[in-house]
Design a protein around this motif. Structure first.
Motif, PDB file in Angstrom:
ATOM      1  N   ALA A  17      31.471  46.167  34.176  1.00  0.00           N
ATOM      2  CA  ALA A  17      31.724  44.908  33.480  1.00  0.00           C
ATOM      3  C   ALA A  17      32.475  45.150  32.173  1.00  0.00           C
ATOM      4  O   ALA A  17      33.390  44.396  31.812  1.00  0.00           O
ATOM      5  CB  ALA A  17      30.407  44.184  33.210  1.00  0.00           C
ATOM      6  N   GLN A  18      32.094  46.209  31.458  1.00  0.00           N
ATOM      7  CA  GLN A  18      32.771  46.517  30.204  1.00  0.00           C
ATOM      8  C   GLN A  18      34.208  46.968  30.444  1.00  0.00           C
ATOM      9  O   GLN A  18      35.119  46.643  29.680  1.00  0.00           O
ATOM     10  CB  GLN A  18      31.998  47.608  29.453  1.00  0.00           C
ATOM     11  N   ALA A  19      34.414  47.736  31.516  1.00  0.00           N
ATOM     12  CA  ALA A  19      35.758  48.244  31.796  1.00  0.00           C
ATOM     13  C   ALA A  19      36.704  47.129  32.233  1.00  0.00           C
ATOM     14  O   ALA A  19      37.877  47.103  31.838  1.00  0.00           O
ATOM     15  CB  ALA A  19      35.689  49.327  32.869  1.00  0.00           C
ATOM     16  N   LEU A  20      36.204  46.201  33.043  1.00  0.00           N
ATOM     17  CA  LEU A  20      37.064  45.131  33.545  1.00  0.00           C
ATOM     18  C   LEU A  20      37.278  44.040  32.503  1.00  0.00           C
ATOM     19  O   LEU A  20      38.402  43.577  32.297  1.00  0.00           O
ATOM     20  CB  LEU A  20      36.458  44.525  34.808  1.00  0.00           C
ATOM     21  N   GLY A  21      36.190  43.624  31.879  1.00  0.00           N
ATOM     22  CA  GLY A  21      36.294  42.529  30.929  1.00  0.00           C
ATOM     23  C   GLY A  21      36.630  41.217  31.622  1.00  0.00           C
ATOM     24  O   GLY A  21      36.765  41.148  32.850  1.00  0.00           O
ATOM     25  N   VAL A  22      36.785  40.167  30.830  1.00  0.00           N
ATOM     26  CA  VAL A  22      37.080  38.847  31.388  1.00  0.00           C
ATOM     27  C   VAL A  22      38.423  38.853  32.112  1.00  0.00           C
ATOM     28  O   VAL A  22      38.564  38.314  33.219  1.00  0.00           O
ATOM     29  CB  VAL A  22      37.068  37.780  30.275  1.00  0.00           C
ATOM     30  N   ASP A  23      39.414  39.483  31.514  1.00  0.00           N
ATOM     31  CA  ASP A  23      40.743  39.503  32.130  1.00  0.00           C
ATOM     32  C   ASP A  23      40.718  40.244  33.467  1.00  0.00           C
ATOM     33  O   ASP A  23      41.371  39.826  34.437  1.00  0.00           O
ATOM     34  CB  ASP A  23      41.753  40.164  31.194  1.00  0.00           C
ATOM     35  N   GLY A  24      39.971  41.340  33.528  1.00  0.00           N
ATOM     36  CA  GLY A  24      39.894  42.104  34.768  1.00  0.00           C
ATOM     37  C   GLY A  24      39.230  41.321  35.880  1.00  0.00           C
ATOM     38  O   GLY A  24      39.715  41.305  37.021  1.00  0.00           O
ATOM     39  N   TYR A  25      38.116  40.661  35.561  1.00  0.00           N
ATOM     40  CA  TYR A  25      37.433  39.855  36.567  1.00  0.00           C
ATOM     41  C   TYR A  25      38.304  38.673  36.998  1.00  0.00           C
ATOM     42  O   TYR A  25      38.321  38.285  38.169  1.00  0.00           O
ATOM     43  CB  TYR A  25      36.096  39.348  36.024  1.00  0.00           C
ATOM     44  N   THR A  29      39.465  37.972  40.817  1.00  0.00           N
ATOM     45  CA  THR A  29      39.186  36.675  41.439  1.00  0.00           C
ATOM     46  C   THR A  29      40.463  36.044  41.974  1.00  0.00           C
ATOM     47  O   THR A  29      40.483  35.477  43.076  1.00  0.00           O
ATOM     48  CB  THR A  29      38.520  35.734  40.422  1.00  0.00           C
ATOM     49  N   ALA A  30      41.537  36.159  41.210  1.00  0.00           N
ATOM     50  CA  ALA A  30      42.813  35.592  41.652  1.00  0.00           C
ATOM     51  C   ALA A  30      43.291  36.265  42.936  1.00  0.00           C
ATOM     52  O   ALA A  30      43.843  35.608  43.835  1.00  0.00           O
ATOM     53  CB  ALA A  30      43.860  35.739  40.551  1.00  0.00           C
ATOM     54  N   ARG A  31      43.078  37.573  43.050  1.00  0.00           N
ATOM     55  CA  ARG A  31      43.474  38.281  44.269  1.00  0.00           C
ATOM     56  C   ARG A  31      42.665  37.785  45.465  1.00  0.00           C
ATOM     57  O   ARG A  31      43.202  37.623  46.570  1.00  0.00           O
ATOM     58  CB  ARG A  31      43.299  39.786  44.079  1.00  0.00           C
ATOM     59  N   CYS A  32      41.367  37.560  45.258  1.00  0.00           N
ATOM     60  CA  CYS A  32      40.527  37.018  46.334  1.00  0.00           C
ATOM     61  C   CYS A  32      41.006  35.634  46.756  1.00  0.00           C
ATOM     62  O   CYS A  32      41.057  35.317  47.950  1.00  0.00           O
ATOM     63  CB  CYS A  32      39.068  36.946  45.883  1.00  0.00           C
ATOM     64  N   VAL A  33      41.341  34.806  45.775  1.00  0.00           N
ATOM     65  CA  VAL A  33      41.783  33.443  46.070  1.00  0.00           C
ATOM     66  C   VAL A  33      43.069  33.468  46.893  1.00  0.00           C
ATOM     67  O   VAL A  33      43.198  32.766  47.905  1.00  0.00           O
ATOM     68  CB  VAL A  33      41.993  32.647  44.765  1.00  0.00           C
ATOM     69  N   ARG A  34      44.024  34.298  46.487  1.00  0.00           N
ATOM     70  CA  ARG A  34      45.297  34.357  47.212  1.00  0.00           C
ATOM     71  C   ARG A  34      45.097  34.876  48.636  1.00  0.00           C
ATOM     72  O   ARG A  34      45.680  34.347  49.591  1.00  0.00           O
ATOM     73  CB  ARG A  34      46.290  35.240  46.452  1.00  0.00           C
ATOM     74  N   ALA A  35      44.268  35.907  48.791  1.00  0.00           N
ATOM     75  CA  ALA A  35      44.031  36.459  50.122  1.00  0.00           C
ATOM     76  C   ALA A  35      43.301  35.455  51.009  1.00  0.00           C
ATOM     77  O   ALA A  35      43.617  35.312  52.201  1.00  0.00           O
ATOM     78  CB  ALA A  35      43.225  37.754  50.016  1.00  0.00           C
ATOM     79  N   THR A  36      42.327  34.748  50.442  1.00  0.00           N
ATOM     80  CA  THR A  36      41.577  33.759  51.220  1.00  0.00           C
ATOM     81  C   THR A  36      42.495  32.636  51.690  1.00  0.00           C
ATOM     82  O   THR A  36      42.422  32.190  52.843  1.00  0.00           O
ATOM     83  CB  THR A  36      40.424  33.177  50.384  1.00  0.00           C
ATOM     84  N   ARG A  37      43.370  32.180  50.815  1.00  0.00           N
ATOM     85  CA  ARG A  37      44.305  31.117  51.194  1.00  0.00           C
ATOM     86  C   ARG A  37      45.250  31.584  52.292  1.00  0.00           C
ATOM     87  O   ARG A  37      45.554  30.835  53.230  1.00  0.00           O
ATOM     88  CB  ARG A  37      45.095  30.662  49.967  1.00  0.00           C
TER      89      ARG A  37
END
Length: 239
Positions: A17-25, A29-37
């Motif tokens: 969580a510290q390594a990714l941060g808000v921007d990383g998460y 999430t955006a990659r999941c959304v694009r792949a799901t679509r």
């Protein structure tokens, strides 16, 4: 023993969580959304299949489109097996009768992760090719196996060996159950049996399958492979 509340997973989760941060998460999430679509669009374009409901998250449940002619329908479990033969593992799920009498159809699930986006084109191609391969095919005929398993539902319960003997017809396992993998290469027949059996009998079947998967294979003691059956281990062998 690390116990049920080991600090290691907590520390690992905190570090990620510290390594990714808000921007990383957000990026994941955006990659999941694009792949799901992309996968949703692909399934919508495959004749004979449909997505169940309107999923909001990174998981699609796919079932047969009953609005097309039977010759154009695609069974989701046969589809999963066909896609598996192309190197992709989908998740077949049996149908389920709910307490209120409604029945959920048998489906195949696609679980999407951020990594999916990097291979989505290859996955879509496998989904389309798999559907083309099994379109119009009906679900496996499991009547012979179900007949052998009728004792599971009540009365005199068959032994574990009896259950395994019936399952071999579906799993294609070796006669002695000791050589090779007992995990079925095709899940569609097993899923069809699971749906047809009462819940208690289906549970017994799964317990037996898992037991056989986990059962260690007996290996011969070193130096005894050519020993006569009636000759004890360690006995002198004729030259």
């Amino acid at each position: 023993m690390s116990g049920s509340r080991s600090a290691a997973p907590l520390a690992a989760a905190w570090a990620v969580a510290q390594a990714l941060g808000v921007d990383g998460y957000t990026a994941l999430t955006a990659r999941c959304v694009r792949a799901t679509r992309a996968l949703r669009d692909a399934v919508d374009g495959i004749e004979g299949l449909r997505v169940v409901g309107a999923p909001a998250g990174p998981l699609l449940a796919v079932t047969t489109d009953e609005d097309v002619a039977p010759s154009r329908r695609v069974d989701p479990h046969l589809w999963a097996d066909a896609v598996r033969s192309r190197g992709w593992v989908l998740q077949p799920q049996p149908g389920l009768a709910q307490d209120d009498g409604t029945r959920l159809p048998h489906t195949t699930h696609l679980t999407v992760t951020p990594v999916t986006e990097t291979r989505v084109d290859a996955l879509v191609a496998a989904l389309v090719e798999g559907a083309d391969e099994v379109r119009g095919a009906t679900r496996p005929d499991t009547s012979a196996v179900l007949g052998a398993l009728t004792g599971l539902a009540g009365g005199s319960a068959p032994s574990s060996d009896d259950v395994w003997a019936a399952l071999r017809a579906v799993l294609g396992a070796p006669e002695d159950g000791s050589a090779g993998s007992v995990v079925p290469s095709r899940m569609a027949p097993l899923m069809a049996i699971m749906e047809s059996l009462p819940a208690a009998a289906a549970e017994r079947l799964l317990v037996e399958l898992l037991a056989r998967v986990a059962e260690p294979v007996a290996e011969p003691v070193a130096g005894t492979a050519d020993r006569p059956v009636d000759q004890p281990v360690g006995a002198a062998r004729p030259r």
